[in-house]
Scaffold this active site. Structure first.
Site, mmCIF file in Angstrom:
data_model
loop_
_atom_site.group_PDB
_atom_site.id
_atom_site.type_symbol
_atom_site.label_atom_id
_atom_site.label_comp_id
_atom_site.label_asym_id
_atom_site.label_seq_id
_atom_site.Cartn_x
_atom_site.Cartn_y
_atom_site.Cartn_z
ATOM 1 N N ASP A 92 5.746 -28.079 17.765
ATOM 2 C CA ASP A 92 5.243 -28.619 16.498
ATOM 3 C C ASP A 92 6.430 -28.767 15.550
ATOM 4 O O ASP A 92 7.025 -27.775 15.140
ATOM 5 C CB ASP A 92 4.209 -27.679 15.872
ATOM 6 N N LYS A 154 -0.143 -33.820 12.880
ATOM 7 C CA LYS A 154 -0.680 -32.532 12.416
ATOM 8 C C LYS A 154 -0.652 -32.515 10.894
ATOM 9 O O LYS A 154 0.343 -32.891 10.276
ATOM 10 C CB LYS A 154 0.158 -31.395 12.998
ATOM 11 N N LYS A 183 -4.220 -32.824 14.976
ATOM 12 C CA LYS A 183 -4.323 -31.374 14.833
ATOM 13 C C LYS A 183 -4.468 -31.028 13.355
ATOM 14 O O LYS A 183 -3.675 -31.468 12.529
ATOM 15 C CB LYS A 183 -3.086 -30.664 15.400
#
Length: 219
Positions: A92, A154, A183
């Site tokens: 990430d 995300k 996400k």
């Protein structure tokens, strides 16, 4: 309510506090194994130890350029390669928000592309820290993430001024490409929140709380 175990299978069970101990990380991993979460999301310094201790029992996710994102691209690429070499399955990354605010969306896209190249077949999720972005910037980031070939967009680090919102998830759904998933992270504090974000189209949710809530229900 949707089946709790099904929801937990979409959770990146997360511990990213600056002062988290090895005991904290082990507890997180044991909970993840017990409840079959999608992954554990942990600081980069723990990736190798978790890989050695838990092997193939769980997927390991870590963060790079975290939490502010303004490291140089070469540093992020190096972080990603090192994490994967140590056994990380998913990365990430935080975008460079200064580039966004300067209107250099091309630089953001190129950085994502380089980090994705370093990740290869491993999953790359791109944290855009939506709480700091205008609607126009959020839409631009959907385009950059898609064009650069990342796997997920995300919402948040969980360390900014705001976390995931339902409105941002809906906006992302309307503007990401067909190969990009979503996400949600930051502020997902109840099983109802978790269910809500999954129903809205999030294939992953990052939270430190879902497993504890599930255990309180004696799942």
């Amino acid at each position: 309510m949707t089946d709790v175990q099904e929801m937990l299978s979409k959770v990146d069970h997360t511990q990213l506090k600056a002062f988290c101990t090895w005991e904290d990380i082990c507890r997180l991993c044991q909970e993840a194994v017990r409840h079959h979460t999608a992954s554990v999301c942990i600081p980069p310094c723990y990736v190798g130890r978790v890989k050695e201790a838990y092997g193939g029992q769980l997927k390991i996710c870590t963060v790079i350029g975290f939490p502010l994102g303004y490291q140089v691209t070469a540093a992020k690429v190096c972080e990603a390669r090192e994490a994967i070499d140590q056994g990380c399955d998913e990365v990430d990354m935080v975008i460079n928000l200064t580039d966004v605010k300067n209107g250099r969306y091309d630089l953001v896209e190129e950085e994502i592309r380089q980090v994705k190249a370093a990740c290869g077949e491993h999953v790359l999720k791109v944290i855009v820290e939506a709480c700091y972005l205008t609607r126009e910037e959020k839409v631009a980031m959907c385009g950059a993430v898609t064009a650069a070939g990342a796997d997920y967009i995300k919402t948040s680090t969980g360390f900014g001024t705001g976390g995931a919102t339902r409105e941002d998830v809906q906006l992302f759904r309307e503007h990401i490409g067909p190969g990009v998933k979503i996400k949600a992270a930051g502020g997902v504090s109840t099983l109802e929140d978790l269910e809500d974000f999954i129903r809205l189209g999030c294939q992953r949710v990052g939270t430190s709380r879902a497993v504890g809530l599930a255990e309180a229900l004696k799942v």
